[in-house]
Design an enzyme around this catalytic site. Structure first.
Site, PDB file in Angstrom:
ATOM      1  N   ASP A 158       0.656  -1.157  -0.075  1.00 17.54           N
ATOM      2  CA  ASP A 158      -0.078  -0.075  -0.100  1.00 17.54           C
ATOM      3  C   ASP A 158       0.733   1.294   0.013  1.00 17.54           C
ATOM      4  O   ASP A 158       2.038   1.180   0.100  1.00 17.54           O
ATOM      5  CB  ASP A 158      -0.795   0.134   1.313  1.00 17.54           C
ATOM      6  CG  ASP A 158      -2.066   0.662   1.022  1.00 17.54           C
ATOM      7  OD1 ASP A 158      -2.334   1.749   0.068  1.00 17.54           O
ATOM      8  OD2 ASP A 158      -3.196   0.428   1.711  1.00 17.54           O
ATOM      9  N   ASP A 219     -10.781   2.937  -3.135  1.00 18.89           N
ATOM     10  CA  ASP A 219     -10.981   1.728  -2.383  1.00 18.89           C
ATOM     11  C   ASP A 219     -12.561   1.615  -2.773  1.00 18.89           C
ATOM     12  O   ASP A 219     -13.385   2.690  -2.905  1.00 18.89           O
ATOM     13  CB  ASP A 219     -10.970   1.929  -0.863  1.00 18.89           C
ATOM     14  CG  ASP A 219      -9.550   1.682  -0.429  1.00 18.89           C
ATOM     15  OD1 ASP A 219      -8.446   1.642  -1.492  1.00 18.89           O
ATOM     16  OD2 ASP A 219      -9.334   2.053   0.717  1.00 18.89           O
TER      17      ASP A 219
END
Lengths: 428, 428
Positions: A158, A219
């Site tokens: 990430d 997301d």
């Protein structure tokens, strides 16, 4: 000598087109904790849902026992909030001792014993998005080694708390470090999502050489609005994204939320169908212990999985946007087959969409059509007018075989078909 | 003499508080064609779904045979696009002869033979919204008479193509004309929806005297966004709307779309729960021939219907809006009972909401709680801390009995309950 040449050519093509770890020649499939379980670490009050080894063991058991593994869903992926807040005395990441008392290595073995694979999560910044220790530049080598020692099979990297310069160094460095461990570890990069997902900031040729998959965009959430937003972005930018994808290197529109709380049955079919058109990784984020049978049958639909996993690995595209709110998507598949999806953005009632295969770029011939969600089979000639009835926020998805050479038997069947067809090609 | 006084007082109170046709002392329930079937008049190509007598006969059969009627769903309501484009030689409305070959009167008898009622639709303008003949001022009397002759039981009066002045005359005039027929005909007015739904443009005291129900706001669509939009408007304006409602006169947030294409199971429960809190008319607009069992069980839930149909007819309210996205709704019911709804606007995962009954304005005592969607029963003391787990876009709905007087047996049960409760009061 001939042998050597072939090996060389093959290795070259791999190096040219994708990360050379040989993994994920079709989009990876499995389960990923984030969307459904987030950073719930309250094991005292919420023991069944907190991020802990027992959650991953539960999901592994379901994948192995409920028919998921055999369909290709083999990755069990940990996301954020798995680690201790402190590295150990040797500077290595360590799992939270209360929530993962057995540790990650033991969890990986649990997966391997069941024909599954374990994925883990890290972040380019000093901290992960959830505030756990990150893997900045100076920790890349040691963390890659730790994951390999734990026999982890996939790593999601990430990008919270890191800047563009660090990412430009870190994402390729991690790729090298993972390769250097000698263990095949699938590599998921969030890099492009942190740089807007588009050139010139994002270099998709480079990504294809260092990552197996990458998150291009924000997301996903448990809502139809979120799905629509993702669909819009990926198909508006399809000319950039399609050439980036191929065996071993995939655009990742994020997790499947089918089986959660926010989607209707039709919307669930839409996510599944369009993720298959996009050749997207299929990571479910849901509760496999309590999933209902309708959601399961969509996720376990063999034909849509087969389309998603087509070995050519060519990402499909939107070919039509009608004023009526109907859109048509197409993906070329092996053996001269293809997939078509008719999608309705309407919010009123099933829409009867009239068209012909030739309007959808199918050339002269007669085609065998398999309706993916109703299992019906029919023959259709390129020039035959037909009507598909598409539910609001739903899809009709077809697998279309290579054109058949006409013979008398087929002509008969076709004529028969046209009559039925003009009535309605319904999904519900 | 005493007898006369009582009758007079009773008649007076009816006149003061509601339209004096004596109808709809609880919110009307049934089925309405519009949201699901719109103005589909293509019976040649879409015979099962077009606006025709066979559609209403199909739905009547389902209402009568599948357990709906016994629960109170008795109205079968025609909406727009039912009529011929021309009035007959006597100037009367007439049904489209191809789609309603038997005519409306025969259809009404079909309903009555099965213990059902028939509703019909008209519009204050020269044309309906769908372009069919309207019922402007000079046609009100003749159309009211026609509907009564046809033995129609309910009339929805839409407002397309009419202005505020015409509406101000027409809606009360139609009320008088319907009453003058001598036939009890429930009267649904779209008037306030065409005037923004709020004072000073809308006079809710007057509406309560002339209409049994009224659409305050825009049309519902088959989407969660549409539900959220309606919920927002009705509860943001609750101080205006609550006093307008009561037996015989109801705010109408529009049809139930449960069983259609756009809502998840949790979202379906939310619509049902909040429509019950609002004392809203329950007109389903779905296909009762193909509805799935999960949607049916929500629509047929006896406890939520009981709350909706509470004889006091007091519309409930939102009592809390938390930053977390949790909202709490409350409705007072007969026998000192009440209903509570915990609703989550989140799109991530089930939210564990901690509270006590005393924080929700319940006074000292011990309460018996029935969970409407899980059928679980428990005792809860006003001061006991508990946690409700509310799904994204979902609800937890409770029916709460009047406070019990404590005795030893109840003290024991309560103590037992607290322990279980602290774990989690889950819906799923």
């Amino acid at each position: 000598m001939h042998f050597t040449v072939i090996v060389f050519a093959s290795a070259l093509s791999v190096i040219t087109f994708a990360l050379d770890n040989g993994l994920m020649r079709t989009p990876p499939m499995g389960w990923l904790a984030w969307e459904r379980f987030r950073c719930d670490i309250d094991c005292e009050h919420d023991p069944k849902n907190c991020i802990s080894e027992s959650l991953f063991i539960d999901m592994a058991d379901r994948l192995a026992e409920d028919g998921w593994r055999e369909l290709g869903y083999v990755y069990v992926n940990i996301d954020d909030c798995w680690s201790s807040k402190e590295r150990d005395q040797q500077g290595r990441l360590q799992a939270d001792p209360k929530r993962f008392p057995g540790g990650i290595h033991k969890l990986a073995r649990y997966m391997h014993d069941r024909g599954l694979k374990l994925g883990i999560y890290g972040d380019m910044g000093t901290l992960t998005c959830g505030g756990y220790p990150g893997t900045p530049l100076d920790k890349i080598e040691i963390d890659a080694q730790t994951f390999a020692e734990w026999e982890v099979d996939m790593f999601k990297y990430d990008g919270c708390w890191s800047n563009a310069t660090e990412q430009e160094q870190g994402y390729p460095l991690m790729s090298k470090a993972l390769n250097a461990t000698g263990r095949p570890i699938g590599y998921s990069c969030s890099w492009p999502a942190y740089q807007g997902g588009l050139p010139p900031k994002v270099n998709y040729s480079q990504l294809g050489e260092i990552c197996n998959l990458w998150r291009n965009y924000g997301d996903i959430d448990d809502s139809w609005d979120s799905i629509l937003n993702i669909i819009d972005w990926f198909f508006e930018n399809q000319e950039v994204l399609i050439p980036a994808a191929g065996p071993g290197r995939w655009n990742d529109p994020d997790m499947l939320i089918i089986g959660d709380f926010g989607l209707s049955i039709d919307q669930s079919r839409t996510q599944m169908a369009l993720w298959a058109i996009m050749a997207a990784p299929l990571f479910m984020s849901n509760d496999l212990r309590t999933i209902n049978s309708r959601a399961r049958s969509i996720l376990q639909n063999k034909m849509v999985i087969g389309i998603n996993q087509d070995p050519m690995g060519i990402q499909g595209r939107r070919i039509l946007k009608e004023k009526s709110g109907i859109e048509v998507f197409w993906r070329p598949l092996s053996n001269n087959a293809s997939a078509l999806v008719f999608f309705s953005r309407r919010n009123d009632m099933p829409y009867r969409y009239p068209t012909t295969l030739s309007k959808l770029n199918y050339t002269t011939g007669s085609y065998k059509i398999f309706d993916v969600f109703t299992d019906k089979t029919t023959m259709l000639k390129d020039s035959t007018e037909f009507v598909v009835s598409v539910n609001p926020t739903g899809v009709v998805m077809w697998y279309i075989s290579a054109p058949a050479k006409p013979n008398h038997h087929q002509f008969y069947k076709r004529a028969h078909f046209i009559v039925r067809y003009k009535e309605c090609f319904c999904t519900s």
